[in-house]
Structure formats: C-alpha cells, structure tokens
Design an enzyme around this catalytic site. Sequence first.
Site, PDB file in Angstrom:
ATOM      1  N   ARG A  74      43.767  58.898  39.647  1.00  0.00           N
ATOM      2  CA  ARG A  74      43.070  58.030  38.685  1.00  0.00           C
ATOM      3  C   ARG A  74      41.608  58.423  38.516  1.00  0.00           C
ATOM      4  NH1 ARG A  74      47.500  55.304  39.793  1.00  0.00           N
ATOM      5  NH2 ARG A  74      48.361  53.908  38.203  1.00  0.00           N
ATOM      6  N   ASN A  77      33.846  46.574  38.704  1.00  0.00           N
ATOM      7  CA  ASN A  77      34.634  47.765  38.384  1.00  0.00           C
ATOM      8  C   ASN A  77      34.195  48.964  39.211  1.00  0.00           C
ATOM      9  OD1 ASN A  77      35.768  46.100  36.538  1.00  0.00           O
ATOM     10  ND2 ASN A  77      34.769  47.003  34.745  1.00  0.00           N
ATOM     11  N   ASP A 112      34.923  52.040  38.092  1.00  0.00           N
ATOM     12  CA  ASP A 112      34.785  53.171  37.168  1.00  0.00           C
ATOM     13  C   ASP A 112      33.300  53.406  36.860  1.00  0.00           C
ATOM     14  OD1 ASP A 112      33.880  51.660  34.804  1.00  0.00           O
ATOM     15  OD2 ASP A 112      35.921  50.889  34.641  1.00  0.00           O
ATOM     16  N   HIS A 172      31.980  46.333  44.065  1.00  0.00           N
ATOM     17  CA  HIS A 172      33.196  46.777  44.753  1.00  0.00           C
ATOM     18  C   HIS A 172      33.188  48.281  45.018  1.00  0.00           C
ATOM     19  CE1 HIS A 172      35.590  42.960  43.385  1.00  0.00           C
ATOM     20  NE2 HIS A 172      34.717  42.721  44.341  1.00  0.00           N
ATOM     21  N   CYS A 220      34.232  65.815  62.125  1.00  0.00           N
ATOM     22  CA  CYS A 220      34.704  64.883  63.161  1.00  0.00           C
ATOM     23  C   CYS A 220      36.231  64.770  63.164  1.00  0.00           C
ATOM     24  CB  CYS A 220      34.060  63.502  62.983  1.00  0.00           C
ATOM     25  SG  CYS A 220      34.786  62.542  61.657  1.00  0.00           S
ATOM     26  N   GLY A 235      35.224  39.881  30.791  1.00  0.00           N
ATOM     27  CA  GLY A 235      36.465  40.512  31.238  1.00  0.00           C
ATOM     28  C   GLY A 235      36.770  40.363  32.712  1.00  0.00           C
ATOM     29  N   SER A 257      38.774  37.677  35.480  1.00  0.00           N
ATOM     30  CA  SER A 257      39.587  36.466  35.640  1.00  0.00           C
ATOM     31  C   SER A 257      38.903  35.503  36.607  1.00  0.00           C
ATOM     32  CB  SER A 257      40.965  36.842  36.187  1.00  0.00           C
ATOM     33  OG  SER A 257      40.816  37.416  37.479  1.00  0.00           O
ATOM     34  N   PRO A 278      39.624  37.280  26.149  1.00  0.00           N
ATOM     35  CA  PRO A 278      40.645  36.902  25.150  1.00  0.00           C
ATOM     36  C   PRO A 278      41.650  35.868  25.656  1.00  0.00           C
ATOM     37  CG  PRO A 278      41.119  39.080  26.059  1.00  0.00           C
ATOM     38  CD  PRO A 278      39.823  38.634  26.664  1.00  0.00           C
ATOM     39  N   ALA A 310      36.161  41.962  24.511  1.00  0.00           N
ATOM     40  CA  ALA A 310      34.762  42.347  24.710  1.00  0.00           C
ATOM     41  C   ALA A 310      34.306  43.362  23.667  1.00  0.00           C
ATOM     42  CB  ALA A 310      34.592  42.928  26.113  1.00  0.00           C
TER      43      ALA A 310
HETATM   44  P1  OAD Z   1      41.406  40.876  36.422  1.00  0.00           P
HETATM   45  O1  OAD Z   1      42.494  41.841  36.119  1.00  0.00           O
HETATM   46  O2  OAD Z   1      41.656  39.857  37.459  1.00  0.00           O
HETATM   47  O3  OAD Z   1      40.983  40.092  35.091  1.00  0.00           O
HETATM   48  C1  OAD Z   1      40.746  40.791  33.912  1.00  0.00           C
HETATM   49  C2  OAD Z   1      40.281  39.822  32.865  1.00  0.00           C
HETATM   50  O4  OAD Z   1      39.962  40.584  31.704  1.00  0.00           O
HETATM   51  C3  OAD Z   1      41.292  38.754  32.445  1.00  0.00           C
HETATM   52  O5  OAD Z   1      40.662  37.497  32.412  1.00  0.00           O
HETATM   53  C4  OAD Z   1      41.712  39.216  31.040  1.00  0.00           C
HETATM   54  O6  OAD Z   1      42.036  38.116  30.195  1.00  0.00           O
HETATM   55  C5  OAD Z   1      40.443  39.886  30.570  1.00  0.00           C
HETATM   56  N1  OAD Z   1      40.613  40.896  29.482  1.00  0.00           N
HETATM   57  C6  OAD Z   1      41.687  41.650  29.166  1.00  0.00           C
HETATM   58  N2  OAD Z   1      41.406  42.452  28.116  1.00  0.00           N
HETATM   59  C7  OAD Z   1      40.120  42.202  27.764  1.00  0.00           C
HETATM   60  C8  OAD Z   1      39.244  42.710  26.752  1.00  0.00           C
HETATM   61  N3  OAD Z   1      39.642  43.666  25.877  1.00  0.00           N
HETATM   62  N4  OAD Z   1      37.982  42.194  26.685  1.00  0.00           N
HETATM   63  C9  OAD Z   1      37.577  41.239  27.558  1.00  0.00           C
HETATM   64  N5  OAD Z   1      38.360  40.733  28.527  1.00  0.00           N
HETATM   65  C10 OAD Z   1      39.609  41.208  28.649  1.00  0.00           C
HETATM   66  O7  OAD Z   1      40.112  41.773  36.757  1.00  0.00           O
HETATM   67  P2  OAD Z   1      38.833  41.386  37.601  1.00  0.00           P
HETATM   68  O8  OAD Z   1      38.449  39.958  37.431  1.00  0.00           O
HETATM   69  O9  OAD Z   1      37.831  42.430  37.311  1.00  0.00           O
HETATM   70  O10 OAD Z   1      38.884  44.308  43.289  1.00  0.00           O
HETATM   71  O11 OAD Z   1      39.375  41.600  39.067  1.00  0.00           O
HETATM   72  C11 OAD Z   1      38.490  41.440  40.127  1.00  0.00           C
HETATM   73  C12 OAD Z   1      38.865  42.314  41.290  1.00  0.00           C
HETATM   74  O12 OAD Z   1      40.228  42.090  41.646  1.00  0.00           O
HETATM   75  C13 OAD Z   1      38.813  43.789  40.997  1.00  0.00           C
HETATM   76  O13 OAD Z   1      37.496  44.317  41.056  1.00  0.00           O
HETATM   77  C14 OAD Z   1      39.664  44.365  42.091  1.00  0.00           C
HETATM   78  C15 OAD Z   1      40.779  43.328  42.150  1.00  0.00           C
HETATM   79  O14 OAD Z   1      41.231  43.062  43.438  1.00  0.00           O
HETATM   80  C16 OAD Z   1      39.119  45.205  44.244  1.00  0.00           C
HETATM   81  O15 OAD Z   1      39.924  46.096  44.139  1.00  0.00           O
HETATM   82  C17 OAD Z   1      38.283  44.973  45.455  1.00  0.00           C
END
Ligand code: OAD
Length: 253
Positions: free
Chosen positions: A75, A111, A113, A128, A161, A198, A200, A225, A241
């Site tokens: 990835r 993120n 990335d 993260h 190591c 973006g 959750s 969304p 977004a």
């Molecule tokens: P999630 O996958 O939990 O949530 C993604 C959010 O983005 C959701 O609320 C979607 O509705 C929204 N979404 C989808 N498409 C979108 C768009 N085009 N524009 C805006 N929003 C959009 O992702 P995170 O909240 O980032 O951590 O997850 C948090 C953490 O959970 C990640 O960093 C990762 C995971 O465990 C680790 O790996 C430590």
Amino acid sequence: MARLVAAHELPVVADLLRSEPSILVLTGAGVSAASGLPTYRGAGGIYQDTDIADLHHASRLPDSLPELWAFWGPRRRTILLAEPNAAHRAIADLQHRAAAEGRAVTLATQNIDDLHERGGSRQVAHLHGTLFATRCLTEGCGFRRSPDLEPYDAPPTFPDCGGWLRPDVVLFGERLDVAADWEARRAVRSCTALLAVGTSAEVSTASYYLRYARDVGAVVMCVDPADEVPDLFGLHVRGRAEDVLPELLAPAG
Ligand code: OAD
C-alpha cells in the site's frame, strides 16, 4: 444531535471560518476517499474484513508482522501513486491564507498517507504516525528510517541489532505520536473552531479532541456525507469533502 447545515446556510459557515482566529482542522480517512484510498469503516472500508481489523492491535505484535507488512507494504506504492484531491488542496490554501492574515490554522490528521503534504500543507501533525517511516521493534534500539518508501511484503530486519522492523504507524493499544499529539493539544486548548473532515470519530483520538474543543467553547463542526454523525459535533455539513471544502474554505469573493 448535530445540527444539519442547510445548503443556503453554507455561506454563513464559510464566513465564520474566514473570521475565526484559531482553527483546528482534524481529518480522517474520508478526506482521502476521493484520491482512491479506502476508509476504515462503512461500505468498502478496510475493517469490513474483521481479520484485517484484528491485525491492527498492538497486542498481536510481533507475530502479526508478516501479515502487517503484507497488508501495508504494497500500500506504500498505492498511496504514492494516489493524487491529493480538492479537499487536501482547500485545507492547504486555508492554512496559507490564514498564516498571511495572522490567524492560526493547525492541521492534525489521523491518516498515515502523505496526501496533505503533497496537497500543499506545510504543517501536518500525524497523530497515527506515517506509513512512510519504519522503526525497529527491539527494545532500546531506537532505529528509525524516514522516509522509507520500500513496499516490503515481508518483514525486514535491522542488520545492526537483528531486530524486526515495523511500519511506524499507531496500532490499537499504542500511544499517539507524541510530537503530533502535543501540537494538536496546544492547538485545541486555544481553538475557537474545530473543523473535522471525514472522520467517523469512532476512535478515541478524534473523540478526545472533539470533547476538548467543546469544553473550551469552540464551534465544533464536521464535513461528512453520512446521514448521521456523532453528537460530539455541533454542526454537520453533509457532503463529500472534495465537493464541500473548496466552497466552504474559499477566500472571500
Ligand atoms: P473511518 O473509516 O472510521 O471514517 C471515515 C469517515 O469518512 C466516515 O464518517 C465516512 O462517512 C466519511 N467519508 C467517506 N467518504 C467521504 C468523503 N468523500 N468526504 C468526507 N467524508 C467521507 O476513518 P477514521 O475516522 O479516519 O487508525 O478512522 C480513525 C482511525 O481508525 C484510523 O486512523 C485508523 C483506524 O483504526 C489506526 O489505524 C490507528
């Protein structure tokens, strides 16, 4: 419940963001969705496969290393080939404009990335960690290689190591990147608005900052969304977004 912002109210929210003296922008996987990178939760999310979700627990290290690299190593290439989208660019533009106006805009992302940087953001707090760094698992070794773009599909070792190397990303059960966390904490203490994009807010990283921002009396809003968002958000701008931010964060016309 978060108050849904109607389309005709968008200019009001845009005006607000143009005048707030101190903004914390908190992004999650959704900001990179239009760049072709999957979110974690929801339809098409990485965690739809529960084995992959389970892989992200630190308690499974070091046995999980082969699977972890098999998942994230290739990835690295996918992400390097992805392009920043209009949302990344709109946030970067806001940061540049705000700096010129003497306003503070801090960007903290969950993120791993590098699309914010490639979208033009010079300051990004990676809560993260980053997929493009690798560090040694051996206690006390401290070796870290950054940048590391190698798309390993099997665990590499550190010859000095003999220890296993891991991607320098935060797994469940681990502390946030310390420097990034402090940068975000400093920003949230004095922010007048928190703009989440973006996320959750299902992990404690996001919910911690959202609660903190509410405690200090900031306006807490999200661009997402989803039909419904957590109550932690005061305002909900429903939309993607990449569609919403160029308008919401546009300079005064
Ligand atoms: P999630 O996958 O939990 O949530 C993604 C959010 O983005 C959701 O609320 C979607 O509705 C929204 N979404 C989808 N498409 C979108 C768009 N085009 N524009 C805006 N929003 C959009 O992702 P995170 O909240 O980032 O951590 O997850 C948090 C953490 O959970 C990640 O960093 C990762 C995971 O465990 C680790 O790996 C430590």
